[in-house]
Design a protein around this motif. Structure first.
Motif, PDB file in Angstrom:
ATOM      1  N   PRO A 105       0.791  -1.238   0.000  1.00  0.00           N
ATOM      2  CA  PRO A 105       0.000   0.000   0.000  1.00  0.00           C
ATOM      3  C   PRO A 105       0.817   1.279   0.000  1.00  0.00           C
ATOM      4  N   LEU A 106       2.127   1.183   0.234  1.00  0.00           N
ATOM      5  CA  LEU A 106       2.954   2.384   0.338  1.00  0.00           C
ATOM      6  C   LEU A 106       3.586   2.791  -0.985  1.00  0.00           C
ATOM      7  N   LEU A 107       3.463   1.945  -1.985  1.00  0.00           N
ATOM      8  CA  LEU A 107       4.055   2.244  -3.295  1.00  0.00           C
ATOM      9  C   LEU A 107       3.351   3.447  -3.916  1.00  0.00           C
ATOM     10  N   THR A 108       4.128   4.412  -4.400  1.00  0.00           N
ATOM     11  CA  THR A 108       3.549   5.646  -4.945  1.00  0.00           C
ATOM     12  C   THR A 108       3.525   5.628  -6.468  1.00  0.00           C
ATOM     13  N   HIS A 109       2.633   6.425  -7.036  1.00  0.00           N
ATOM     14  CA  HIS A 109       2.552   6.497  -8.494  1.00  0.00           C
ATOM     15  C   HIS A 109       3.808   7.119  -9.091  1.00  0.00           C
ATOM     16  N   GLU A 110       4.491   7.987  -8.320  1.00  0.00           N
ATOM     17  CA  GLU A 110       5.725   8.577  -8.829  1.00  0.00           C
ATOM     18  C   GLU A 110       6.787   7.499  -9.069  1.00  0.00           C
ATOM     19  N   THR A 111       6.910   6.578  -8.114  1.00  0.00           N
ATOM     20  CA  THR A 111       7.887   5.501  -8.268  1.00  0.00           C
ATOM     21  C   THR A 111       7.499   4.566  -9.405  1.00  0.00           C
ATOM     22  N   ILE A 112       6.210   4.246  -9.501  1.00  0.00           N
ATOM     23  CA  ILE A 112       5.745   3.356 -10.576  1.00  0.00           C
ATOM     24  C   ILE A 112       6.010   3.985 -11.940  1.00  0.00           C
ATOM     25  N   GLU A 113       5.703   5.272 -12.060  1.00  0.00           N
ATOM     26  CA  GLU A 113       5.910   5.944 -13.350  1.00  0.00           C
ATOM     27  C   GLU A 113       7.387   6.030 -13.694  1.00  0.00           C
ATOM     28  N   LYS A 125      13.075  -5.887 -21.827  1.00  0.00           N
ATOM     29  CA  LYS A 125      11.932  -6.800 -21.930  1.00  0.00           C
ATOM     30  C   LYS A 125      11.326  -7.069 -20.551  1.00  0.00           C
ATOM     31  N   ALA A 126      12.125  -6.844 -19.517  1.00  0.00           N
ATOM     32  CA  ALA A 126      11.630  -6.940 -18.140  1.00  0.00           C
ATOM     33  C   ALA A 126      12.454  -5.996 -17.279  1.00  0.00           C
ATOM     34  N   THR A 127      11.794  -5.400 -16.311  1.00  0.00           N
ATOM     35  CA  THR A 127      12.482  -4.533 -15.354  1.00  0.00           C
ATOM     36  C   THR A 127      11.990  -4.869 -13.954  1.00  0.00           C
ATOM     37  N   ILE A 128      12.928  -4.979 -13.053  1.00  0.00           N
ATOM     38  CA  ILE A 128      12.618  -5.308 -11.663  1.00  0.00           C
ATOM     39  C   ILE A 128      12.718  -4.039 -10.835  1.00  0.00           C
ATOM     40  N   LEU A 129      11.733  -3.813  -9.976  1.00  0.00           N
ATOM     41  CA  LEU A 129      11.836  -2.718  -9.015  1.00  0.00           C
ATOM     42  C   LEU A 129      12.673  -3.209  -7.844  1.00  0.00           C
ATOM     43  N   THR A 130      13.814  -2.582  -7.651  1.00  0.00           N
ATOM     44  CA  THR A 130      14.710  -2.976  -6.570  1.00  0.00           C
ATOM     45  C   THR A 130      14.835  -1.834  -5.576  1.00  0.00           C
ATOM     46  N   VAL A 131      15.489  -2.141  -4.460  1.00  0.00           N
ATOM     47  CA  VAL A 131      15.701  -1.134  -3.434  1.00  0.00           C
ATOM     48  C   VAL A 131      16.845  -1.582  -2.549  1.00  0.00           C
ATOM     49  N   LYS A 132      17.557  -0.631  -1.984  1.00  0.00           N
ATOM     50  CA  LYS A 132      18.614  -0.945  -1.014  1.00  0.00           C
ATOM     51  C   LYS A 132      17.947  -1.158   0.341  1.00  0.00           C
ATOM     52  N   ALA A 133      18.164  -2.323   0.919  1.00  0.00           N
ATOM     53  CA  ALA A 133      17.521  -2.664   2.179  1.00  0.00           C
ATOM     54  C   ALA A 133      18.480  -2.434   3.344  1.00  0.00           C
ATOM     55  N   SER A 171      11.974  -6.238  -4.993  1.00  0.00           N
ATOM     56  CA  SER A 171      10.778  -5.789  -4.263  1.00  0.00           C
ATOM     57  C   SER A 171       9.540  -6.611  -4.597  1.00  0.00           C
ATOM     58  N   GLY A 172       9.576  -7.345  -5.724  1.00  0.00           N
ATOM     59  CA  GLY A 172       8.404  -8.111  -6.142  1.00  0.00           C
ATOM     60  C   GLY A 172       7.492  -7.366  -7.103  1.00  0.00           C
ATOM     61  N   THR A 173       7.904  -6.181  -7.546  1.00  0.00           N
ATOM     62  CA  THR A 173       7.174  -5.422  -8.560  1.00  0.00           C
ATOM     63  C   THR A 173       7.970  -5.458  -9.858  1.00  0.00           C
ATOM     64  N   TYR A 174       7.280  -5.695 -10.996  1.00  0.00           N
ATOM     65  CA  TYR A 174       7.969  -5.894 -12.270  1.00  0.00           C
ATOM     66  C   TYR A 174       7.268  -5.141 -13.403  1.00  0.00           C
ATOM     67  N   CYS A 175       8.053  -4.765 -14.406  1.00  0.00           N
ATOM     68  CA  CYS A 175       7.536  -4.326 -15.706  1.00  0.00           C
ATOM     69  C   CYS A 175       7.935  -5.355 -16.750  1.00  0.00           C
ATOM     70  N   PHE A 176       7.043  -5.610 -17.699  1.00  0.00           N
ATOM     71  CA  PHE A 176       7.339  -6.559 -18.771  1.00  0.00           C
ATOM     72  C   PHE A 176       6.855  -6.016 -20.110  1.00  0.00           C
ATOM     73  N   ASP A 177       7.541  -6.431 -21.180  1.00  0.00           N
ATOM     74  CA  ASP A 177       6.949  -6.343 -22.505  1.00  0.00           C
ATOM     75  C   ASP A 177       5.742  -7.279 -22.490  1.00  0.00           C
ATOM     76  N   ASN A 178       4.547  -6.757 -22.729  1.00  0.00           N
ATOM     77  CA  ASN A 178       3.325  -7.516 -22.488  1.00  0.00           C
ATOM     78  C   ASN A 178       3.247  -8.807 -23.303  1.00  0.00           C
ATOM     79  N   LYS A 179       3.496  -8.714 -24.633  1.00  0.00           N
ATOM     80  CA  LYS A 179       3.382  -9.910 -25.465  1.00  0.00           C
ATOM     81  C   LYS A 179       4.388 -10.970 -25.042  1.00  0.00           C
ATOM     82  N   GLU A 223       8.657   2.348   0.794  1.00  0.00           N
ATOM     83  CA  GLU A 223       7.610   2.214  -0.218  1.00  0.00           C
ATOM     84  C   GLU A 223       7.368   0.773  -0.631  1.00  0.00           C
ATOM     85  N   THR A 224       8.404  -0.033  -0.565  1.00  0.00           N
ATOM     86  CA  THR A 224       8.329  -1.373  -1.142  1.00  0.00           C
ATOM     87  C   THR A 224       7.875  -2.426  -0.143  1.00  0.00           C
TER      88      THR A 224
END
Length: 460
Positions: A105-113, A125-133, A171-179, A223-224
Motif C-alpha cells: 500500500p505504500l508504493l507511490t505512483h511517482e515511483t511506478i511511473e 523486456k523486463a524490469t525489476i523494481l529494486t531497493v537498497k535494504a 521488491s516483487g514489482t515488475y515491468c514486462f513487454d506484455n506480449k 515504499e516497497t
C-alpha cells in the motif's frame, strides 16, 4: 506513447494475518491496502487495470468497483499462474505491463511511473523494481553485471558469501513487454517443492534467451514494504500516517504532535488549521482555515468551516459552519447541520438536526430530529422527545425562541418565533409566537412535613 497496463496480484488469502478478513482488504489509515495500490495506478495513463482475485473475490470486487477489471485465480498455484489469469484482457496486446502486489500500500505512483519510464527508455523486456535494504536478510538479492544490467536474482538461502553482502533486493514489482510476458509464462515450470508457477522464473527464462532485463532502484525502502502479517500492517500504518501528516504540514496545517494524530488519506485541510494530539480525522472530511480540532477528537465525513473549534468531541457525517464552538464532550451524530456562530457545549448530543446561526445549546441536552432557527437559546437539560416508540417526529424551534432549563419538547411540536418556554416544562402543544409557555405542576409546600415524618418514625 507505449500502451501501458497493470496487473494487481490480490488472490492470496494471507494466512499469516490470522484473520477472517481477506488480506488485501485490511485497512491502512482507513483505506484497504488494495485500494491504496489501485488508487496510485489510476493516477497513471494506463489502458486498463486488471486485479487477480481468489479467496474473498466478491469483497475485493465490491471494494474496487469500476476502478478495475477482475479475473479469478481459482487455485492458488503461484504468482506466475496468477498473472496468467489476466490473459483474457492482455493477450497479444503491445505495450508494457506492470505487475504489482495488492499488499504493497505504500508504493507511490511517482515511483511506478519512474520505473515504467526507465523500462521503456532502456528498451528492456523486463524490469525489476529494486531497493537498497537496511537489512537484506531473507530477501532475494539482485546481482548486476559490470554494465549495471541484471545478471540474476539469488534467493537468500541460495546466495554465496559475496552475494549475501549485496544489499539491493527484489521488491516483487515488475515491468514486462506484455506480449513477451504471456509467451514466456507458458514456459514457466512448476517443478519445485511447492508445485507452483513463480513469476520471477520469467526473468531467468528471458535472461537465458538473451533478452534485456533491467532494474530500477527505488530511493525509498519503505515504499516497497509488503504486508504479510499484523506487524508489517502496523509498520505500514505508521509510515502512511507520517506521509499524510507531513503533506498536510507542508501545505500549511499545524499538527501539534504528528505521532499521535491520525488523518485519513481523503481528508482535506486548509492552511492555518491546527490539529491537536489524539485527534482522528477520517473519510471525506473537509476542514477550513484557522479551525482548531482537538485534543482527543474524532471526526468522520464532516465538512467544517473556518475559525471553528471542536474539542474533545465526536462528529460524524455532518455539516459544521464557520466560527462554531463545539465541546468539550459533545456528540454530533449523522445528518446534523450546524450554522455559523453556533455554540454546542459540553455533553450535548445533536442528531439529524439543523441548528441555524447564532443559536446556542450550551450544556447537557439532546436535540434530535429538529429544526432550530437563528438566535435560539436552548437551556441546560433540554430534550426534544422525538420517538414515540414507533416513529420519529420533528421539533421546530423558530428564530429567537428561549427554551428554559430541563424542558421536554414532545414532538411533533413547534415553538414559535420569540417564544419562551419556562424551565421545567413538558411541552406537547405548539407555542405561539412571543408567548410564554409554562407546563409544570403547581408548586405546593407542606410546612413542617419533615418534622412530622421524623416524629412518627421515632414513635415506631
Amino acid at each position: 506513447m507505449t500502451n501501458r497496463y497493470a496487473v494487481v496480484l490480490a488472490a492470496g488469502k494471507g494466512t499469516r494475518m490470522k484473520s477472517k478478513l481477506y488480506k488485501v482488504l485490511h485497512p491502512v489509515m482507513g483505506r484497504p491496502m488494495v485500494q491504496h495500490v489501485v488508487d496510485q495506478l489510476k493516477k497513471l495513463q494506463l489502458e486498463n487495470i486488471t486485479t487477480v482475485v481468489g479467496f474473498g473475490a466478491e469483497m475485493v470486487q465490491d471494494q474496487l468497483g469500476s476502478d478495475s477489471k477482475f479475473v479469478v485465480q481459482e487455485n492458488q498455484l503461484g504468482t506466475g499462474h496468477a498473472v496468467m489469469q489476466a490473459e483474457e484482457f492482455l493477450l497479444n496486446k503491445t505495450g508494457t505491463t506492470i505487475v504489482v502486489c495488492g499488499d504493497t500500500p505504500l508504493l507511490t505512483h511517482e515511483t511506478i511511473e519512474a520505473m515504467l519510464n526507465h523500462h521503456e527508455m532502456e528498451e528492456a523486456k523486463a524490469t525489476i523494481l529494486t531497493v537498497k535494504a537496511p537489512d537484506p536478510t531473507g530477501y532475494g538479492r539482485v546481482i548486476r553485471n559490470t554494465k549495471g544490467d541484471v545478471e540474476k536474482i539469488v534467493e537468500h538461502k541460495d546466495a554465496n558469501q559475496s552475494e549475501l553482502e549485496v544489499d539491493e533486493i527484489n521488491s516483487g514489482t515488475y515491468c514486462f513487454d506484455n506480449k513477451l510476458l504471456f509467451e514466456t509464462l507458458k514456459k514457466v515450470s512448476n517443478n519445485n517443492s511447492q508445485g507452483e508457477y513463480y513469476l520471477p522464473d520469467v526473468i531467468e527464462i528471458l535472461k537465458q534467451a538473451n533478452e534485456k532485463v533491467s532494474a530500477y532502484q527505488s530511493p525509498n525502502f519503505e515504499e516497497t514494504i509488503g504486508v504479510n502479517d499484523r506487524i508489517a500492517l502496523s509498520q505500514a500504518e505508521k509510515i502512511m500516517k507520517k506521509r499524510i501528516n507531513e503533506n498536510h504540514m507542508k501545505n500549511g496545517v499545524t499538527i501539534i504532535d504528528p505521532d499521535h494524530t491520525y488523518i485519513g488519506p481523503d481528508v482535506k485541510i486548509k492552511p492555518d488549521a491546527v490539529i491537536h494530539p489524539g485527534s482522528i480525522i477520517n473519510g471525506a472530511t473537509k476542514i477550513g482555515s484557522d479551525t482548531v480540532i482537538g485534543p482527543n477528537t474524532e471526526i468522520n465525513n464532516c465538512e467544517i468551516g473556518s475559525e471553528t473549534v471542536v474539542k474533545q468531541s465526536v462528529a460524524n457525517d455532518s455539516y459544521i459552519g464557520d466560527r462554531v464552538q463545539i465541546g468539550p464532550f459533545a456528540h454530533i451524530r449523522p445528518l446534523a447541520s450546524i450554522g455559523d456562530d453556533v455554540k454546542i457545549g459540553n455533553f450535548v448530543e445533536i442528531k439529524k438536526a439543523k441548528i441555524d446561526q447564532n443559536s446556542k445549546v450550551s450544556h447537557l441536552s439532546y436535540i434530535g430530529d429538529a429544526e432550530v432557527g437563528t438566535g435560539v437559546n436552548i437551556g441546560c437539560g433540554t430534550i426534544t422527545v422525538n420517538y414515540d416508540g414507533t416513529n420519529k417526529h420533528l421539533t421546530r424551534i423558530e428564530d429567537d425562541a428561549f427554551i428554559g432549563c430541563n424542558s421536554n419538547l414532545i414532538a411533533p411540536v413547534t415553538v414559535g418565533k420569540g417564544a419562551y418556554v419556562a424551565a421545567g416544562s413538558t411541552i406537547n402543544k405548539d407555542v405561539p409566537n412571543d408567548a410564554l409557555s409554562i407546563a409544570r405542576a403547581r408548586q405546593t409546600n407542606k410546612e413542617d412535613y419533615v418534622k412530622k415524618i421524623n416524629h412518627t418514625n421515632k414513635d415506631q
